[in-house]
Design an enzyme around this catalytic site. Sequence first.
Site, PDB file in Angstrom:
ATOM      1  N   GLY A 277       2.368   2.843  10.563  1.00 12.07           N
ATOM      2  CA  GLY A 277       3.216   3.747  10.668  1.00 12.07           C
ATOM      3  C   GLY A 277       3.979   4.352  11.689  1.00 12.07           C
TER       4      GLY A 277
ATOM      5  CB  SER B 251       5.003  -1.236  12.055  1.00 11.06           C
ATOM      6  OG  SER B 251       4.734   0.306  12.374  1.00 11.06           O
TER       7      SER B 251
ATOM      8  CG  HIS C 185      -5.940   2.185   5.287  1.00 15.28           C
ATOM      9  ND1 HIS C 185      -5.479   3.182   6.276  1.00 15.28           N
ATOM     10  CD2 HIS C 185      -4.781   1.314   5.332  1.00 15.28           C
ATOM     11  CE1 HIS C 185      -4.256   2.827   6.655  1.00 15.28           C
ATOM     12  NE2 HIS C 185      -3.861   1.864   5.837  1.00 15.28           N
TER      13      HIS C 185
ATOM     14  CE  LYS D 295      -0.061   3.380   4.627  1.00 14.43           C
ATOM     15  NZ  LYS D 295       0.125   3.489   6.079  1.00 14.43           N
TER      16      LYS D 295
ATOM     17  CD  GLU E 259      -2.869   5.958   6.725  1.00 14.60           C
ATOM     18  OE1 GLU E 259      -2.942   5.891   5.374  1.00 14.60           O
ATOM     19  OE2 GLU E 259      -1.885   5.561   7.356  1.00 14.60           O
TER      20      GLU E 259
ATOM     21  CG  ASN F  43      -1.777   1.361   1.426  1.00 12.11           C
ATOM     22  OD1 ASN F  43      -1.928   2.105   0.396  1.00 12.11           O
ATOM     23  ND2 ASN F  43      -2.578   1.270   2.656  1.00 12.11           N
TER      24      ASN F  43
ATOM     25  CD  GLU G 177      -3.687  -2.222   7.678  1.00 17.94           C
ATOM     26  OE1 GLU G 177      -2.860  -2.410   7.065  1.00 17.94           O
ATOM     27  OE2 GLU G 177      -4.192  -0.910   7.716  1.00 17.94           O
TER      28      GLU G 177
HETATM   29  P1  PGA Z   1       2.787   0.715   7.667  1.00 16.95           P
HETATM   30  O1  PGA Z   1       1.326   0.817   6.947  1.00 16.95           O
HETATM   31  O2  PGA Z   1       3.255  -0.535   7.056  1.00 16.95           O
HETATM   32  O3  PGA Z   1       3.514   1.978   7.067  1.00 16.95           O
HETATM   33  O4  PGA Z   1       2.504   0.774   9.103  1.00 16.95           O
HETATM   34  C1  PGA Z   1       0.228  -0.042   6.888  1.00 16.95           C
HETATM   35  C2  PGA Z   1      -0.998   0.480   6.641  1.00 16.95           C
HETATM   36  O5  PGA Z   1      -1.243   1.428   6.882  1.00 16.95           O
HETATM   37  O6  PGA Z   1      -1.461  -0.446   5.470  1.00 16.95           O
END
Ligand code: PGA
Length: 220
Positions: free
Chosen positions: A149, A180, A94, A9, A96, A7, A143
């Site tokens: 992140g 992460s 997601h 983003k 976010e 992903n 998640e």
């Molecule tokens: P990250 O993001 O691996 O940077 O923690 C995972 C995600 O949001 O899908």
Amino acid sequence: MKYIIANWKSNKTLEEALEWVEVVGPKLEKQEKVEAIVCPPSLYLADVRKKVEVTGGLLKVGSQNISPFPAGSYTGEETAEMVKQFGDYSIIGHSERRKNFGETDEVLAEKVRQAGSVELKPIFCVQDEHTPIPAGVTVVAYEPVFAIGTGTADTPQNADEVCKKVTESHEGVSVLYGGSVTSENAKAFLEQDHISGLLIGKAALDGEEFIKIVQIALSL
Ligand code: PGA
């Protein structure tokens, strides 16, 4: 089947996006064990798909979002049907999107419905085992917000526990872990009984790192 999903983003120029596919595409082998999927910004879907085709065609493509509406007067949105021209998957829900764009469970259920209407496969994100999962979803990503992140992943044991609960309450669903994930901790998650893959943000921006994680999944 394990899913290893990148992903991106809101990252990368088009040039960087195509370079990534050039690194990853030719290194993927034809096999049935791991589905490697890249989810670029929608603006790059067509070009990424073309690049995938010239680098072996084994990488799958998905979007990070779709419209909850069909085609029509919805300025700025990309429909499931548009995405389906270039990819097989779409991340939906997601955290976010929930947090920054106010997406509710109702809106997300509409997105899943739109995806289903064109056989675009949702990768539906949940924050824990209590997040509602709309009917028709077969791939879920657990998640936890604290792990996204932050550099602090959940423990493989706890992630497995949550994935187990989701699997038990939704028959036939594959549950992935995200938050992460790196090539350092990927194996520990993939070895768990109820974790069927990984959704990777930051670490997957680097094509070499993504391939490393795909190879870990293939080795298990
Ligand atoms: P990250 O993001 O691996 O940077 O923690 C995972 C995600 O949001 O899908």
